[in-house]
Design a protein around this motif. Structure first.
Motif, PDB file in Angstrom:
ATOM      1  N   LEU A  22     -14.719   1.861   6.933  1.00  0.00           N
ATOM      2  CA  LEU A  22     -14.355   0.974   7.741  1.00  0.00           C
ATOM      3  C   LEU A  22     -14.036  -0.322   6.442  1.00  0.00           C
ATOM      4  O   LEU A  22     -13.226  -0.661   7.062  1.00  0.00           O
ATOM      5  N   LYS A  23     -14.128  -0.170   5.231  1.00  0.00           N
ATOM      6  CA  LYS A  23     -14.058  -1.169   4.178  1.00  0.00           C
ATOM      7  C   LYS A  23     -12.222  -1.151   4.457  1.00  0.00           C
ATOM      8  O   LYS A  23     -11.745  -2.002   4.017  1.00  0.00           O
ATOM      9  N   ASP A  24     -11.955   0.211   3.990  1.00  0.00           N
ATOM     10  CA  ASP A  24     -10.465   0.299   4.118  1.00  0.00           C
ATOM     11  C   ASP A  24      -9.742  -0.226   5.034  1.00  0.00           C
ATOM     12  O   ASP A  24      -9.117  -0.869   5.376  1.00  0.00           O
ATOM     13  N   SER A  25     -10.329   0.444   6.452  1.00  0.00           N
ATOM     14  CA  SER A  25      -9.908  -0.590   7.947  1.00  0.00           C
ATOM     15  C   SER A  25      -9.911  -1.994   7.842  1.00  0.00           C
ATOM     16  O   SER A  25      -9.068  -2.631   8.534  1.00  0.00           O
ATOM     17  N   ALA A  26     -10.746  -2.427   7.227  1.00  0.00           N
ATOM     18  CA  ALA A  26     -10.987  -3.814   7.483  1.00  0.00           C
ATOM     19  C   ALA A  26      -9.496  -4.480   6.159  1.00  0.00           C
ATOM     20  O   ALA A  26      -8.618  -5.281   6.079  1.00  0.00           O
ATOM     21  N   PHE A  27      -9.662  -3.841   4.957  1.00  0.00           N
ATOM     22  CA  PHE A  27      -8.656  -4.244   4.306  1.00  0.00           C
ATOM     23  C   PHE A  27      -7.169  -4.055   4.574  1.00  0.00           C
ATOM     24  O   PHE A  27      -6.111  -5.021   5.496  1.00  0.00           O
ATOM     25  N   LYS A  28      -7.080  -2.536   5.267  1.00  0.00           N
ATOM     26  CA  LYS A  28      -5.551  -2.855   5.708  1.00  0.00           C
ATOM     27  C   LYS A  28      -5.530  -3.531   7.359  1.00  0.00           C
ATOM     28  O   LYS A  28      -4.290  -3.953   7.146  1.00  0.00           O
ATOM     29  N   TYR A  29      -6.153  -3.990   7.634  1.00  0.00           N
ATOM     30  CA  TYR A  29      -5.828  -5.122   8.617  1.00  0.00           C
ATOM     31  C   TYR A  29      -5.936  -6.841   8.417  1.00  0.00           C
ATOM     32  O   TYR A  29      -4.799  -7.383   8.923  1.00  0.00           O
ATOM     33  N   GLU A  30      -6.524  -7.274   7.118  1.00  0.00           N
ATOM     34  CA  GLU A  30      -6.240  -8.180   6.805  1.00  0.00           C
ATOM     35  C   GLU A  30      -5.157  -8.356   6.293  1.00  0.00           C
ATOM     36  O   GLU A  30      -4.235  -9.222   6.479  1.00  0.00           O
ATOM     37  N   VAL A  31      -4.268  -7.087   5.375  1.00  0.00           N
ATOM     38  CA  VAL A  31      -3.004  -7.227   5.281  1.00  0.00           C
ATOM     39  C   VAL A  31      -1.895  -7.166   6.448  1.00  0.00           C
ATOM     40  O   VAL A  31      -1.151  -7.770   5.943  1.00  0.00           O
ATOM     41  N   THR A  32      -2.092  -6.396   7.170  1.00  0.00           N
ATOM     42  CA  THR A  32      -0.967  -6.344   8.253  1.00  0.00           C
ATOM     43  C   THR A  32      -1.226  -7.696   9.606  1.00  0.00           C
ATOM     44  O   THR A  32      -0.477  -7.801  10.105  1.00  0.00           O
ATOM     45  N   ASP A  33      -2.528  -8.018   9.543  1.00  0.00           N
ATOM     46  CA  ASP A  33      -2.604  -8.708  10.517  1.00  0.00           C
ATOM     47  C   ASP A  33      -2.066 -10.560  10.064  1.00  0.00           C
ATOM     48  O   ASP A  33      -0.830 -10.536  11.000  1.00  0.00           O
ATOM     49  N   GLY A  34      -1.998 -10.390   8.954  1.00  0.00           N
ATOM     50  CA  GLY A  34      -0.974 -11.631   8.300  1.00  0.00           C
ATOM     51  C   GLY A  34       0.831 -10.962   8.325  1.00  0.00           C
ATOM     52  O   GLY A  34       1.600 -12.499   8.664  1.00  0.00           O
ATOM     53  N   LEU A  35       1.025  -9.818   8.257  1.00  0.00           N
ATOM     54  CA  LEU A  35       2.216  -9.691   8.349  1.00  0.00           C
ATOM     55  C   LEU A  35       2.822  -9.272   9.610  1.00  0.00           C
ATOM     56  O   LEU A  35       3.677  -9.840  10.058  1.00  0.00           O
ATOM     57  N   PHE A  36       2.397  -8.406   9.992  1.00  0.00           N
ATOM     58  CA  PHE A  36       2.808  -7.486  11.673  1.00  0.00           C
ATOM     59  C   PHE A  36       2.192  -8.666  13.331  1.00  0.00           C
ATOM     60  O   PHE A  36       3.004  -8.803  14.098  1.00  0.00           O
ATOM     61  N   LEU A  37       0.787  -9.006  12.826  1.00  0.00           N
ATOM     62  CA  LEU A  37       0.576  -9.958  14.121  1.00  0.00           C
ATOM     63  C   LEU A  37       1.063 -11.039  15.154  1.00  0.00           C
ATOM     64  O   LEU A  37       0.868 -11.376  15.583  1.00  0.00           O
ATOM     65  N   HIS A  38       1.577 -12.180  14.046  1.00  0.00           N
ATOM     66  CA  HIS A  38       1.181 -13.371  14.082  1.00  0.00           C
ATOM     67  C   HIS A  38       3.119 -14.173  13.915  1.00  0.00           C
ATOM     68  O   HIS A  38       2.938 -15.183  14.960  1.00  0.00           O
ATOM     69  N   ASP A  39       3.995 -13.120  13.508  1.00  0.00           N
ATOM     70  CA  ASP A  39       5.122 -13.655  13.259  1.00  0.00           C
ATOM     71  C   ASP A  39       5.752 -12.830  14.166  1.00  0.00           C
ATOM     72  O   ASP A  39       6.101 -12.126  14.247  1.00  0.00           O
ATOM     73  N   SER A  40       6.603 -12.942  15.066  1.00  0.00           N
ATOM     74  CA  SER A  40       8.244 -12.225  14.538  1.00  0.00           C
ATOM     75  C   SER A  40       9.050 -10.851  13.608  1.00  0.00           C
ATOM     76  O   SER A  40       8.881 -12.147  12.379  1.00  0.00           O
ATOM     77  N   LEU A  41       8.842 -10.276  14.205  1.00  0.00           N
ATOM     78  CA  LEU A  41       9.635  -9.097  13.203  1.00  0.00           C
ATOM     79  C   LEU A  41      11.241  -9.450  12.731  1.00  0.00           C
ATOM     80  O   LEU A  41      11.475  -9.117  11.862  1.00  0.00           O
TER      81      LEU A  41
END
Ligand code: FAD
Length: 517
Positions: free
Chosen positions: A129-148
């Motif tokens: 679950l810690k690793d899941s949190a890490f993956k989320y933190e990195v990708t949340d900023g990259l994929f989820l809030h901006d247009s790709l």
């Protein structure tokens, strides 16, 4: 004044309408159905003991701050309009061999439960679950809030962090492969593989990056709106109206009018009466709407911006058939669909909670039917039972429960759904009866059924897919349609079929990205 038309009052369309109104647009939302919410709507079914209320689609609420953000944007206090609770139990899991396991919201209690019931060391669960949190933190900023699909997204600091951590993100292996390395017990692998279904994908194909999903439930929380899932829709529609948004129900858009490469307005069909807070009818083939059937009475309305919340495939095929369509994107395989039985049950079951999963004995074969064979459902399907009356007792008569039974189903390709429904109904009753030690079939006092055909007809989702396209390969994220049209000015897209993806939180984010563009 700047004007905007929003096509569809699904959650993505409603959120976009609020954001545009806050930016000073005069906003009109055209909705084919007589009620808002699309998949996120509600209906009642009458039984011998009384009335049962059902949320039609979503049952799990994550990232509530994305709903609250809309109230704050409009200068309002969310708590005055929308209340929800954090669930102490995320899900109860059942296997046919009698194993039962509770996924507690408290991650340490959950890890301990796993160790006690399955013998898998607790520390493996906490580090997963810690690793899941890490993956989320990195990708949340990259994929989820901006247009790709804008260069700036790939050149900022968030992107750099993503590139540096690429090997840890799990882009190159499958979810099942990663989960088999993380855990020894096959039941725990199955439990975490299940999260691929949260965006309609196959754990044996989808990248391990999707292991960000458990982070949402376990580290941030699983929530339930106190007035049912539909109150997400209802409270946001009310907020939109307070911001001046005008809703036109029973009003399908039949054409997006494009002149010289610019979207300049829409043609609408029958102008229905405006309906406040009406509920959907219980699903039945007779009540299907056909949002863009041609009408001889369509009229043109000019707008400076058009936002389509209709699935992107029918937006091109039906509303702009003469415009070039992004064929490669539209050909992407669909996510899974669903077969849902809504049952009024004349008994209460203390051994069940709000979210319950009865696992298949052969998960791989189940997914083979879903994404490869696709002609029917596997005879021992995983059965999800959601019971909102556990937390909202007035959803069922006293002494009864409202069971929402969801089976993952292949997207609609013209299968013989009537035969599939009849067979699957028997399979589900047999499985639940075996696990609960009662004849479940004899307790059903009323029923409604939604299947991939009716999902498609009621919401215009291509092939009845629940989440747009599947994420079954590592390029899927890049193949989703962007939130804007690169060929037609003033045309934008929101909702589950476009970037960043399906599910309530991502649809809300699609509205944020589109309106910021
Ligand atoms: P939709 O809900 O697809 O609505 C689109 C709207 O546009 C519809 O109202 C339709 O009538 C309207 N429309 C279409 N064409 C036209 C036209 N031409 N003119 C006017 N109006 C038009 N998500 C979760 O987060 N958690 C869950 O637990 C969950 N479970 C699900 C279970 C089921 C059974 C289903 C069906 C979905 C589930 N989802 C879940 C997914 C979630 O419901 C969707 O991703 C989300 O609600 C889709 O919202 P949307 O904005 O894309 O609009």
């Amino acid at each position: 004044m700047k004007t905007a038309a929003v096509i569809g009052a699904g959650i993505g369309g409603i959120a976009a309408s609020i954001r545009l109104a806050v930016k000073g647009y005069e906003v009109h939302v055209f909705e084919a159905n007589e009620y808002p919410g699309g998949k996120l709507s509600t209906f009642d079914v009458a039984g011998a003991s009384g009335t049962y209320r059902f949320d039609a689609g979503p049952s799990l609420f994550t990232l509530p701050h994305l709903v609250e953000e809309l109230f704050r944007l409009a200068g309002e206090n969310p708590a005055d309009h929308f209340e929800y609770l954090r669930l102490p139990e995320i899900c109860r899991y059942f296997w046919d061999d009698g194993t039962r396991l509770t996924a507690w919201a408290d991650t340490h209690a959950f890890a301990q439960e796993v160790e006690t019931k399955l013998g898998e060391p607790a520390h493996r669960v906490t580090s997963f679950l810690k690793d899941s949190a890490f993956k989320y933190e990195v990708t949340d900023g990259l994929f989820l809030h901006d247009s790709l699909h804008k260069a700036g997204t790939w050149l900022n600091r968030k992107a750099l962090r993503g590139y540096l951590n690429l090997p840890r993100l799990g882009v190159f292996g499958t979810m099942n492969g990663a989960n088999k390395r993380a855990f020894e017990h096959p039941k725990l692998v199955q439990l975490f593989n299940r999260y691929a279904t949260y965006n309609g994908s196959d754990p044996y194909q989808t990248p391990a990056l999707l292991n960000i999903i458990p982070h949402l439930e376990y580290n941030i929380g699983a929530f339930f709106p106190k007035q049912g899932m539909v109150s997400i829709t209802n409270s946001l529609v009310k907020l939109a109206k307070r911001q001046g948004v005008r809703f036109h129900f029973g009003t399908p858009v039949e054409e997006i009018v494009v002149q010289k490469g610019r979207a300049v307005g829409v043609k609408i069909g029958k102008k229905g009466e405006r309906v406040e807070g009406r509920k959907a009818m219980p699903p039945s083939p007779a009540s299907l709407s056909s949002p863009s059937s041609p009408s001889s009475r369509s009229s043109f309305l000019p707008f400076s911006r058009i936002v389509s919340n209709m699935d992107v495939t029918p937006t091109y095929r039906r509303l702009m058939p003469t415009q070039p369509a992004p064929e490669r994107t539209l050909r992407q395989p669909r996510s899974s669909s669903g077969l849902i039985f809504y049952w009024g049950i004349r008994q209460t079951f203390p051994e069940l909670d709000m979210h319950n999963i009865f696992f298949s004995n052969d998960y791989r074969t189940e997914f083979d039917y879903l994404f490869n064979k696709r002609d029917r459902l596997y005879e021992d399907p995983t059965v999800y039972v959601n019971i909102t009356s556990k937390n909202k007792p007035d959803d069922a008569p006293p002494g009864c429960e409202n069971w929402f039974i969801l089976l993952n189903a292949p997207a609609n390709e013209g299968q013989d759904w009537d035969a599939i429904i009849a067979q699957t109904r028997q399979d589900v009753i047999r499985k639940l009866s075996r696990n609960l030690g009662v004849d479940v079939g004899s307790l059903i006092e009323c029923e409604a059924i939604l299947d991939p055909r009716t999902i498609e007809a009621r919401t215009s989702s291509a092939q009845g897919a629940l989440y747009g396209t599947a994420s079954n390969n590592r390029f899927a994220a890049f193949l989703r349609h962007p939130n804007f049209s690169s060929r037609i000015d003033n045309l934008y897209f929101v909702g589950g079929s476009v970037h960043p993806g399906g599910g309530i939180p991502l649809c809300l984010l699609s509205a944020k990205i589109a309106t910021e563009l």
